[in-house]
Design an enzyme around this catalytic site. Structure first.
Site, short mmCIF file in Angstrom:
data_model
loop_
_atom_site.label_atom_id
_atom_site.label_comp_id
_atom_site.label_asym_id
_atom_site.label_seq_id
_atom_site.Cartn_x
_atom_site.Cartn_y
_atom_site.Cartn_z
N ASP A 1 16.20 76.52 -30.43
CA ASP A 1 15.39 76.40 -29.23
C ASP A 1 14.69 77.74 -29.13
O ASP A 1 15.32 78.75 -28.82
CB ASP A 1 16.30 76.17 -28.00
CG ASP A 1 15.47 75.95 -26.75
OD1 ASP A 1 14.53 76.73 -26.52
OD2 ASP A 1 15.75 75.00 -26.00
N HIS A 2 13.40 77.75 -29.45
CA HIS A 2 12.76 79.06 -29.63
C HIS A 2 12.74 79.89 -28.34
O HIS A 2 12.62 81.10 -28.39
CB HIS A 2 11.37 78.94 -30.26
CG HIS A 2 10.26 78.56 -29.31
ND1 HIS A 2 9.98 77.27 -28.96
CD2 HIS A 2 9.38 79.32 -28.63
CE1 HIS A 2 8.96 77.25 -28.13
NE2 HIS A 2 8.57 78.48 -27.90
N HIS B 1 14.09 73.65 -23.49
CA HIS B 1 13.75 75.02 -23.06
C HIS B 1 14.10 75.28 -21.59
O HIS B 1 14.71 76.29 -21.26
CB HIS B 1 12.25 75.29 -23.22
CG HIS B 1 11.71 75.02 -24.60
ND1 HIS B 1 12.43 75.27 -25.73
CD2 HIS B 1 10.53 74.52 -25.02
CE1 HIS B 1 11.70 74.95 -26.80
NE2 HIS B 1 10.54 74.48 -26.38
#
Ligand code: BG6
Length: 520
Positions: A204-205, A267
């Protein structure tokens, strides 16, 4: 393969071994795609230039397209110039890096589709000293993840062999992880047929962003915030993710995903969990992930009979962004002219635990909004007596409250809003803000989220990756809402013009309780 047998390895020069992980090959599945060009290869090259890659390392790109190693290297070099202009590029280091980059075409969907990959990996083990350790990075369409796991299994490249020094495989999976609870569980089961949970890195950046990592530092390395961080002092929390961009040519993906699957389920819920979690007992990966998982388990299911009081959804119509007229969502490429996909979502969430009982978490995320900004705002309760009422004038809003804002992007930093006396013979108060800005405070380039996360995976550190129980609980919250939206008696999608702050129903979500979204 012992290190002494390694013939040539240009990546070995000048490494700081304590920061480099174990030797390995990074196999990028979907190497011809956008993510590889824009994020992954630039991240790997950046790690290389900082001597952060392991002593034995190489990259193998795989995708359907036919290409030679040389063509792939050239296309990656072009992408670095195009998408990673902040990186220091020099020909000499690029040549050294590129000499460890390979490419093969593959068909992930059919048995035997990995072709010569297993043979290549064992050749590279000798050539680059990778010790047979492989990281598989799934950068393809999510619909291919299960087939990829099948290809890994049939080639004998999955599951760690017995023995402490045995070669290991790891897998990095991009979001979306499933499309609902059922498919997420199915995917998980499939991945676990070839990988133990400790070998699965669900990326999950947002968790790789510096400012997101700073949430835990702010909360748990300082003693002054925690005593206030609860229902006694906090009125509510607002988390905003606003983008001016539209779907940017990803119409077919977005039609399937929508904002809820694209941003909220992953996110945004990660941001909620980091803001709400209890202090972990250590900085160990599992201790941290245990606390985040507990937040998710305490999340109150949305009351589907009164869904409009908890969730609103919207879709952008045409409008203006930065002085340019932009089309509506339904006019975008690969989008149905009658699409009901949401490009905006706002939710009111409650976490039913001791710390947060009764404190609403308002979360909104949308495309084509007025401004690009992501922040977490902690709104404290107002001071109990209006001792200075006259010093603020008539405006009720001028009484505060204190707000602590964690600016995730673009102006990374932290600010605290508080009342102060204006200089002068009479008592006049003004709200000011005490600001910390990353850019000016440190003056160094922040690593990209992918740099941080790819490096962590190579190091075997899964702290900043989503654990299976987090993903499962997040779908338990989100799936029923997505199902309800299919119901004909569910309130319909609202529209909002591009360049606005979303549909009016989003304001009503807070307005009904005498609150307002922050003006950003
Ligand atoms: C991605 C979504 O995960 O995150 C995109 O698929 C979105 O739709 C992007 O634009 C936002 O990321 P960032 O880092 O630009 O906030």
């Amino acid at each position: 393969m012992s290190q002494s047998q390694v013939v040539v390895n240009p990546l070995q020069e000048g490494l700081r071994s304590e920061r480099a992980g174990e030797p390995c090959a990074m196999v990028i599945l979907g190497a011809h795609g956008d993510l590889t060009k824009r994020k992954l290869l630039p991240a790997l090259y950046a790690l290389f230039t900082q001597d952060l890659l392991p002593p034995g390392f190489c990259v193998v790109g795989l995708s359907r397209t036919q290409m030679t190693d040389e063509q792939f290297r050239t296309s990656m070099e072009e992408s670095i110039h195009k998408y990673a202009s902040d990186l220091k590029f020099d020909n000499e280091s690029w040549e050294r890096f590129a000499s460890c980059v390979y490419y093969r075409s593959a068909n992930f969907g059919s048995p035997g589709g990995f072709g010569e990959l297993p043979a290549l990996l064992s050749e590279l083990e000798t050539k680059h000293g990778t010790r047979g350790n492989n990281v598989f990075y799934c950068s393809t369409s999510p619909s291919l993840y299960m087939s990829i796991v099948d290809r890994i299994s049939e080639s004998g490249l999955g599951t760690r062999k017995a023995g402490t020094n045995a070669p290991w495989p790891r897998i990095i999976v991009e979001k979306p992880f499933g499309t609902n609870l059922e498919t997420a569980l199915e995917l998980d089961e499939h991945i676990h047929s070839a990988f133990a949970e400790s070998q699965v890195f669900r990326i999950d950046h947002y968790l790789g962003k510096e400012t997101v990592q700073n949430i835990m530092v702010l909360r748990f390395a300082n003693a002054i915030f925690e005593p206030l961080w609860n229902r006694n002092h906090i009125d509510h929390i607002q988390i905003t993710n606003a983008e001016t961009l539209g779907v940017e040519g990803r119409g077919s993906y977005y039609e399937e995903a929508g904002n809820m699957r694209d941003m909220i389920q992953n996110h945004m819920l990660q941001l909620v969990a980091l803001t709400a979690m209890e202090p972990p007992i250590s900085m160990d990966a599992e201790a941290t992930r245990d606390e985040k998982a507990k937040v998710m388990r305490a999340m109150r299911p949305v009351d589907l009979n009164n869904i409009d009081k908890y969730v609103v959804r919207g879709q952008y119509t045409k409008g203006w962004i930065n002085g340019q007229e932009v089309p509506g969502y339904r006019e975008e490429k690969d989008v149905s002219p009658t699409s009901t996909t949401e490009t905006f979502t706002a939710l009111k969430l409650y976490i039913d635990n001791w710390r947060w009982a009764g404190v609403p978490f308002y979360v909104r995320s949308g495309k084509r909004l007025a401004k690009s900004v992501t922040e977490i705002a902690i709104e404290f309760k107002k001071a109990p007596l209006k001792l200075f009422a006259q010093s603020f004038g008539e405006d009720e809003d001028a009484f505060g409250p204190n707000v602590l804002v964690l600016n995730i992007q673009p102006d990374e930093g932290i600010s605290l809003k508080f009342a102060t006396k204006q200089p002068g013979p009479v008592t006049r108060l003004r709200w000011l803000s005490m600001d910390f800005k990353y850019g000016t405070a440190f003056g160094v380039r922040s690593p990209s989220a992918y740099e941080r996360l790819v490096h962590d995976c190579i190091m075997g550190d899964s702290t900043l990756f989503a654990r299976t129980d987090f993903v499962e609980s997040s779908w338990k919250l989100i799936s029923p809402i997505l199902d309800k939206w299919q119901d004909p008696d569910c309130p319909p999608l609202d529209e909002y013009p591009s360049g606005s702050w979303g549909p009016e129903s989003s304001d009503r979500l807070l307005g009904a309780e005498g609150r307002k979204w922050r003006l950003l």
